[in-house]
Design a protein around this motif. Structure first.
Motif, short mmCIF file in Angstrom:
data_model
loop_
_atom_site.label_atom_id
_atom_site.label_comp_id
_atom_site.label_asym_id
_atom_site.label_seq_id
_atom_site.Cartn_x
_atom_site.Cartn_y
_atom_site.Cartn_z
N ASP A 1 0.82 -1.22 0.00
CA ASP A 1 0.00 0.00 0.00
C ASP A 1 0.86 1.27 0.00
N PHE A 2 1.99 1.24 -0.67
CA PHE A 2 2.91 2.38 -0.69
C PHE A 2 2.36 3.41 -1.68
N PRO A 3 1.94 4.60 -1.23
CA PRO A 3 1.22 5.53 -2.10
C PRO A 3 2.14 6.35 -3.02
N ILE A 4 1.91 6.21 -4.32
CA ILE A 4 2.59 7.01 -5.34
C ILE A 4 1.53 7.52 -6.32
N ALA A 5 1.63 8.78 -6.70
CA ALA A 5 0.66 9.35 -7.65
C ALA A 5 1.15 9.17 -9.08
N LEU A 6 0.19 9.03 -9.99
CA LEU A 6 0.48 9.00 -11.43
C LEU A 6 -0.38 10.06 -12.08
N ARG B 1 -1.97 5.91 -7.47
CA ARG B 1 -3.15 6.76 -7.53
C ARG B 1 -3.12 7.61 -8.79
N VAL B 2 -4.00 7.32 -9.73
CA VAL B 2 -4.09 8.09 -10.97
C VAL B 2 -4.96 9.31 -10.68
N SER C 1 -5.17 14.01 -10.73
CA SER C 1 -4.79 15.23 -11.44
C SER C 1 -3.55 15.84 -10.82
N ILE C 2 -2.95 16.79 -11.53
CA ILE C 2 -1.74 17.43 -11.04
C ILE C 2 -2.03 18.24 -9.78
N ASN C 3 -3.19 18.88 -9.71
CA ASN C 3 -3.55 19.66 -8.53
C ASN C 3 -3.71 18.77 -7.30
N GLU C 4 -4.36 17.63 -7.49
CA GLU C 4 -4.55 16.71 -6.38
C GLU C 4 -3.21 16.10 -5.96
N ALA C 5 -2.36 15.82 -6.94
CA ALA C 5 -1.04 15.27 -6.61
C ALA C 5 -0.23 16.26 -5.78
#
Length: 422
Positions: free
Chosen positions: A33-38, A78-79, A81-85
């Motif tokens: 469950d290691f969180p990384i944004a895409l 986590r796919v 948006s750039i703002n959410e990332a």
């Protein structure tokens, strides 16, 4: 007489060995469950193939490939948006992000055209962002996962781009054959993507590469635990319940006729005063050592609260079960607390039971609060709100537990007196 202390020490060190070695032995094996944004910002491009125009979006293809290639049981990709990332990076909720720019497909198309038409071209870029404020070890995991996944994606895109260029160069009926691709061109097409590593909001100097928050939290925890032990022992000595030794001599004052609840209230009062002094001392030491502290008041107040919460609970435990409370406090606050704090190795890179411990262990809550104040501009979303409420809850539990148990002892006539064994 000899077997009991040996048995206790053996059990204690066994627990210590399991907790401290299990969480560092193999973080990659324990990864979950290691969180990384895409973030896919690619708007696509139009290419001409066999006299036909075709809409392509390599960003979508890479997104699908990464979602399929990165193991879902290890990484929470986590796919978004750039703002959410950026919002999640700013609050420490993700350890990094893979960002595909809006002109990615267009630049790939230009690279394909440039392989057969003279001119200056640049390889399209994918940015691998790390979040150093979320932890140094987490940064290393992001780099490893990102580089492995993007290397595979680069190979697939390179093969697809090479096939596309070859299709464009295929001879048309009645036309002269197009020149074959050179070796250098084939190498460039086979490795079309440039991966750029970038730190999001880098840490300033004086932060120990993100470790000062962990060690500051550790200082607060130790101040509470050690403070409870020192206050408990010294006040009991002054009240005549235990002797005070000075080398070969000792002093044992006559026992003071005082109830257990009043004794505990005195200890709590001394702890509260000492906690504020110690909190101020730590703050001054940090300033002298040039630690970046943008919110000194918030750090002072939360530090005092954390020391008081830990110390009050520790004193209540000692009041409830006596000297055995030292072992309980050691296990609760130190042996179980440090490896489940998330301050060195991310919780997501430790065995899953550490995540369960982190949900209530004081060290993790204190670490979240200190990290938020030091690295995330005292943001409530970065864990400060959780830390405050959990610390207050722990303080309340300690107060209620201590008051109830000492009042019970007093009402039952269980006064502090020498109970000699027959």
């Amino acid at each position: 007489m000899l077997l009991f202390p040996i048995g206790v020490l053996t059990l204690l060190t066994t627990l210590l060995g399991i907790m401290y070695l299990d969480y560092v032995a193999d973080p990659e094996k324990n990864l979950h469950d290691f969180p990384i944004a895409l973030v896919n910002q690619d708007v696509g491009d139009t290419i001409t193939t066999a006299d036909k125009q075709q809409q392509v979006n390599f960003g979508n293809q890479i997104t699908a490939a990464l979602a399929q290639g990165i193991p879902a049981d290890k990484v929470d990709l986590r796919v978004i948006s750039i703002n959410e990332a950026e919002r999640q990076l700013q609050s420490g909720r993700i350890y990094g992000a893979i960002v595909i720019p809006s002109d990615f497909s267009k630049r790939l198309g230009i690279l394909g055209v440039g392989s057969v038409i003279p001119g200056d071209i640049q390889r399209p870029i994918i940015t691998l962002q790390t979040n150093p404020r979320a932890g140094t070890f987490g940064t290393q995991i992001v780099l490893r996962v990102g580089n492995e996944a993007l290397t595979e994606v680069n190979t697939q895109v390179g093969k697809q781009l090479t096939d596309q260029v070859n299709a464009q160069l295929a001879p048309k009926p009645g036309a002269a054959p197009a020149p074959a691709l050179s070796g250098a061109t084939r190498v460039a097409l086979a490795d079309p993507i440039q991966v750029v590593t970038q730190q999001y909001h880098p840490l300033p100097h004086g932060t120990g590469q993100g470790l000062t928050a962990f060690f500051y939290a550790l200082l607060l925890l130790l101040a509470g635990v050690v403070g409870a032990m020192v206050i408990h022992t010294m006040i009991d000595a002054q009240l005549g319940f235990v002797p005070t030794e000075y080398g070969p001599w000792y002093v044992h004052y006559p026992p003071t006729p005082i109830s257990r609840i009043k004794t505990l209230l005195i200890k709590w009062g001394v702890l509260i005063v000492a906690a504020n002094i110690v909190s101020a001392v730590f703050l001054v030491v940090g300033e002298v050592l040039d630690m970046p502290i943008d919110h000194p008041l918030a750090l002072f107040l939360y530090s005092a609260l954390a020391i008081i919460a830990v110390g009050v609970t520790g004193l209540s435990m000692l009041a409830a079960i006596g000297s055995a409370g030292l072992l309980v406090n050691l296990i609760l606050f130190v042996i179980l607390g440090l490896p489940s704090s998330g301050g060195t190795v991310p919780i997501e890179a430790t065995p899953k039971y550490f995540g369960w411990l982190a949900s209530f262990e004081p060290m993790h809550q204190v670490f979240l609060g200190v990290r938020s104040i030091l690295y995330f501009d005292a943001s409530s979303d970065a864990g400060l709100t959780r830390a405050l409420w959990m610390t207050i809850f722990g303080l309340a539990v300690g107060l209620v537990f201590g008051a109830v148990i000492t009042r019970y002892y007093d009402r039952k006539g269980l006064h502090r007196s020498n109970r000699a064994r027959p």
